[in-house]
Design an enzyme around this catalytic site. Sequence first.
Site, PDB file in Angstrom:
ATOM      1  N   ASP A 430       0.863  -1.178   0.000  1.00 23.03           N
ATOM      2  CA  ASP A 430       0.000   0.000   0.000  1.00 23.03           C
ATOM      3  C   ASP A 430       0.895   1.223   0.000  1.00 23.03           C
ATOM      4  O   ASP A 430       2.101   1.137   0.263  1.00 23.03           O
ATOM      5  CB  ASP A 430      -0.891  -0.041   1.243  1.00 23.03           C
ATOM      6  CG  ASP A 430      -1.788   1.173   1.348  1.00 23.03           C
ATOM      7  OD1 ASP A 430      -2.291   1.632   0.311  1.00 23.03           O
ATOM      8  OD2 ASP A 430      -1.974   1.674   2.466  1.00 23.03           O
ATOM      9  N   THR A 725      -2.343   1.346  -4.811  1.00 26.17           N
ATOM     10  CA  THR A 725      -2.842   2.494  -4.066  1.00 26.17           C
ATOM     11  C   THR A 725      -4.147   2.998  -4.663  1.00 26.17           C
ATOM     12  O   THR A 725      -4.448   2.770  -5.831  1.00 26.17           O
ATOM     13  CB  THR A 725      -1.787   3.629  -4.063  1.00 26.17           C
ATOM     14  OG1 THR A 725      -2.317   4.769  -3.401  1.00 26.17           O
ATOM     15  CG2 THR A 725      -1.399   4.005  -5.478  1.00 26.17           C
ATOM     16  N   ASN A 865      -8.470  -1.333   4.542  1.00 29.04           N
ATOM     17  CA  ASN A 865      -8.624  -1.631   3.113  1.00 29.04           C
ATOM     18  C   ASN A 865      -7.516  -2.538   2.589  1.00 29.04           C
ATOM     19  O   ASN A 865      -7.553  -2.957   1.427  1.00 29.04           O
ATOM     20  CB  ASN A 865      -8.661  -0.331   2.307  1.00 29.04           C
ATOM     21  CG  ASN A 865      -7.389   0.479   2.464  1.00 29.04           C
ATOM     22  OD1 ASN A 865      -6.706   0.390   3.473  1.00 29.04           O
ATOM     23  ND2 ASN A 865      -7.065   1.276   1.474  1.00 29.04           N
TER      24      ASN A 865
END
Length: 1233
Positions: A430, A725, A865
């Site tokens: 991420d 991302t 997430n």
Amino acid sequence: MRGAWGRRARGQTVRLGGERDGSSGRGGLTQAPSQTVRLGRVQPQAPGHRTIYCNDRDANLPVKFKGNSISTTKYNLLTFLPKGLFEQFRRVANLYFLMISILSTTPISPVHPITNVVPLSLVLLVSLVKEAFEDWKRMLNDRVINSTSVEVLQDDRWESIPWKKLQVGDVVRIKQDTFFPADLLFLASSNPDGVCYTETANLDGETNLKIRKALERTWDYLLPEKAAEFKGEIECEQPNNSLYTFTGNLIIQKQTLPLSPNQILLRGCSLRNTEYIVGAVIFTGHETKVMMNSMNVPSKRSTLERKLDKLILALFGALFCMCLIGAIGSGVFIDRKYFYLGLKGKVEQQFNPGNKFVVAILTMFTLITLYSTIIPISLYVSIEMIKFIQSTQFINKDLHMYHAESNTAALSRTSNLNEELGQVEYIFSDKTGTLTRNLMEFFKCSIGGVTYGNGITEIEKGRAQRNGLKINGDPSSTGPVHEKGFNFDDPRLMRGAWRNENNPDICKEFFRCLAICHTVLPEGDESPEKITYQAASPDEAALVTAAKNFGFFFYRRTPTLIKVRESHVERMGKIDDISYEILNVLEFNSTRKRQSVVCRYPNGRLVLYCKGADTVIYERLGDSNTDIKKVTREHLELFGSSGLRTLCLAYRELSPELYENWNEKFIQAKSSLRDREKKLDEIAELIEKDLILIGCTAIEDKLQEGVPTCIETLARAGIKIWVLTGDKLETAINIAYACNLINNHMKQFIISSETDEIREVEDRGDQVEIARYIREFVKQQLNKCLEEAENFMNTVPIPKTALIIDGKCLMYALDPSLRGKLLKLSLNCDAVVCCRVSPLQKAQVTSLVKKGAKKITLSIGDGANDVSMIQAAHVGVGISGLEGMQAVMASDFAIAQFRFLTDLLLVHGRWSYLRLCKVVTYFFYKNLTFTLTQFWFTFQTGFSGQRFYDDWFQSLYNVIFTALPVIFVGLFDKDVSASLSKKYPELYKEGMRNMFFKWRVVAVWAFFSVYQSLIFYYFTTSASRRGHNLSGKIFGLWDISTMAFTCVVVTVNLRLLLACNSITKWHYFSVGGSILAWFLFIFLYSGIMTSWDRQENIFFVIYVLMSTFYFYLTFLLVPVVALLGDFAYLGLQRWFSPYDYQIVQEMHRHEPEPTTRPELLEIGNLLTPDEARSYAISQLPRETSKHTGFAFDSPGYESFFALQQGVIAPQKAWDVVRRASMRSHAKTNKPKP
């Protein structure tokens, strides 16, 4: 909606002799008395929802809700033994030994049952004791939790009862700083506005406070007398694990009130900044949301463990072949012509020459029990012990992975995957909070088409350095105003100067949108200097802080009001406290990607303020925004190219009629029990349209310390890093540049949906045409990129490529028809950046490489997430950052900073892989060697199954005489130091190629097992043929087998020392201790004989042996001859075909090796984190290299350093020999001082 299910359950509370009016239900439905009372029969509830009667235990009794007692244990007194044994016998090796133990109790077994039962029992005992100890700790913890007291309303007063006695429907009082005992419906609060503050750190790790608001209708139920009057019915969803959703209605006095997550207090959360609250229990025990979320992380097995299963199967194959040879030999050999065997007359079936087939079958089973030691029973226990200690003592206490600022150490949440860390080929990362700090600062903005902010980001500085430019700050700047969350430098907006701009009204709307459209909670004194903001995300806190610095100070929130202290609005210097009534809040979620607030000004003006992602806001703008849309889009791209995070702000004027009509639909959707979230989103679409664009914000999230260096080091180790991302394309690319993931020398393939052609198709609005066009576009781009990549790789000596793709294109690229092309292109790229991706797409990309390429993957992230991505990879790493602990709770390993991956992978991962490979292959070697000596003996016994060793020798060989040294090797063996592992990251590639657990390596160990077993058996038997003891008797079976076993124990322990790269005092202690344990055992065992002892022939054997010259000659000669082959092989291999780590060892062999472990730190000591870090760093050894350039131009190292530079140069064996001879020659000719 209340149905017949609820009415029937309610009807069961009628007491005998009483009467209840069946027509009291809503909707005018009438029930006959015969239908309201059904004694002795429990009516089921509707499967879609449950009905709860508050303050009425009798009404809830027929439904049999679960109690509030919890149990996190795996076993109880009745299930421990059967369930524990079942878990143990799921392992193939344990099940195999159980079968062998059963076989050893039959008459065909040549060994005593104790031979197999003892080691199996010890292994099971150790495993069961470990399971019992862990479960006992869980039980004690459960007991403490279940016994915690809570105040429950009983007989118009608060009574304290333990949590475990709490029931659904009870009304409870919770005091400040205590935990909620169950999932509660929030009824009333000691705060006058009916709100309370909760901390959800135990649920998601977020320490910022959350606000919860009770329904205004229930605010009065605060005192016990008033709360006793509360007789409401709750119709809500069935228990589920969704922490952030809740659907239900409260029916009170025929009035239906919709319930939302804002009225729910979850078990595990604690009450803060509120004296006490009153609530009704809706979910208890294991039906609470936190307990339904307490599932284990998906079970993962390491690649080495799966390959170990194949090795065990190979051993099974070898065992079968050995037994088959013995069985055939027995059938052929058995014959009555061998008169000395006494086979004439009636003999047992196993030795009956008249039925050779039965003889072969029975001999087969006999030999299976005899050769059972070929399978290492203690292997799994030893590996578990080694992995556990590696995790708890080495990884968790490594100072190099300790973050002093947050006082956070590395955490290994599972010990199953230690060695997997040494074979990772792909890292999926991420960006926000993982590569960056997640410390958001308001940096720039665009208002009405004008940009503000003179600061220069790290990305811009890095870009200038790459282009050889030097950037100076704006000379007209007065310096940035800097506080946490705000780093803005532009005098045009500060201190009321915005009033002098060309568009002061739109500036005012911009600042009010920042101050009103949020869910932030203020804390502390209501002054700009002392107030603190509790926000759900750092972005929100930064935006509210920016509004404060621009003169719109948000300082107080109630459930219906937001108070803002506005400066310089009417005239310069004037300050007004304005109260804005909050009518509706349309929450942000990952689907909507926006948040809206409907507010009413003091003058009655109705405004909807909206902020969200640019793509979402632009779709909902009115037609009058053409000019500002174009200019703001350019500003968005400019901010994105500078690495800034952007949000668009917009508003809409609402008429009272429009709002009232919409609000009615909103209330209906909010009261729905089915698909409430979907209906709310649909209703939001009706009002979130025809927006007027105000501008956009740009927030900087700086890179974490050491990220570029870490990525560069991992790239040198051969690890490919993918960044996944949700940010914009430009932002993602520039972050990739800043952290050295992408550079100007790379060939970049960009597949983006942000093209004019795609925009034109999207503007037409035909979804079918949009999908078809983008699919075809992605297909063409993939084919084009694949062709260019092949040409580029064929023309450039050292090709470096990168792929950048956005989420919309990725959605179509992941289609089964295009997935193969995407995978082929991605695997040929050195870096991949996926932007605008959803959490699901992150997991899909990870699974694509994991399953499609069959490569070992690692995912790292810090937010909720990232959970699906973390769980999809072979290894999941969570960053304990600012987005809560959900990523950590779903991970296998947790670290505080991305840069700690260097130590986790290149040091601990590589060491764990090397050690466990050595442990597994050594177990294979020592068991095969021991079993083969028994196999050779079978040829001289007519394949009869006669045992060569005493039963106790066979039982204790694995569990005592050879057990300890291999554990110390698995813990302490180290080829090169941690600093050298990071200095030469190319060493990591040996793990990727699985150099130390290939079948070739296993074959080499197997060859020397055969060689040594032949030495042990034939040397001892041949040397004893003419030998005799002091009394003149020749040596018997037990004399020779004891001598052979002594040689085996000594040799296999010494062989381990040859395999070690570093030898510590623990190695000497364990090897010497194991050999000494054998001698102590045999001295005691052979000196004692009992009436029931089966092995009376072993009596006094060792004393007789040690009185002969034969013993000492064999004891010294056999181990030397047995190890001579290994010694020669290892020497030749190191000279002519060295591993990379052996080259590094040669280069640094004269450097002092640290004798202590100062890099380990007990985190729980009495020092502060900074003191502990300073002390530990001061104790670290300083490397003092004795090489001054010689190592880098030495022959034999050309290929190694060429590999570091990416140049392929094969290793030349004679170079290493030549270098060694040159060094020894240099030493010989060194002049004397």
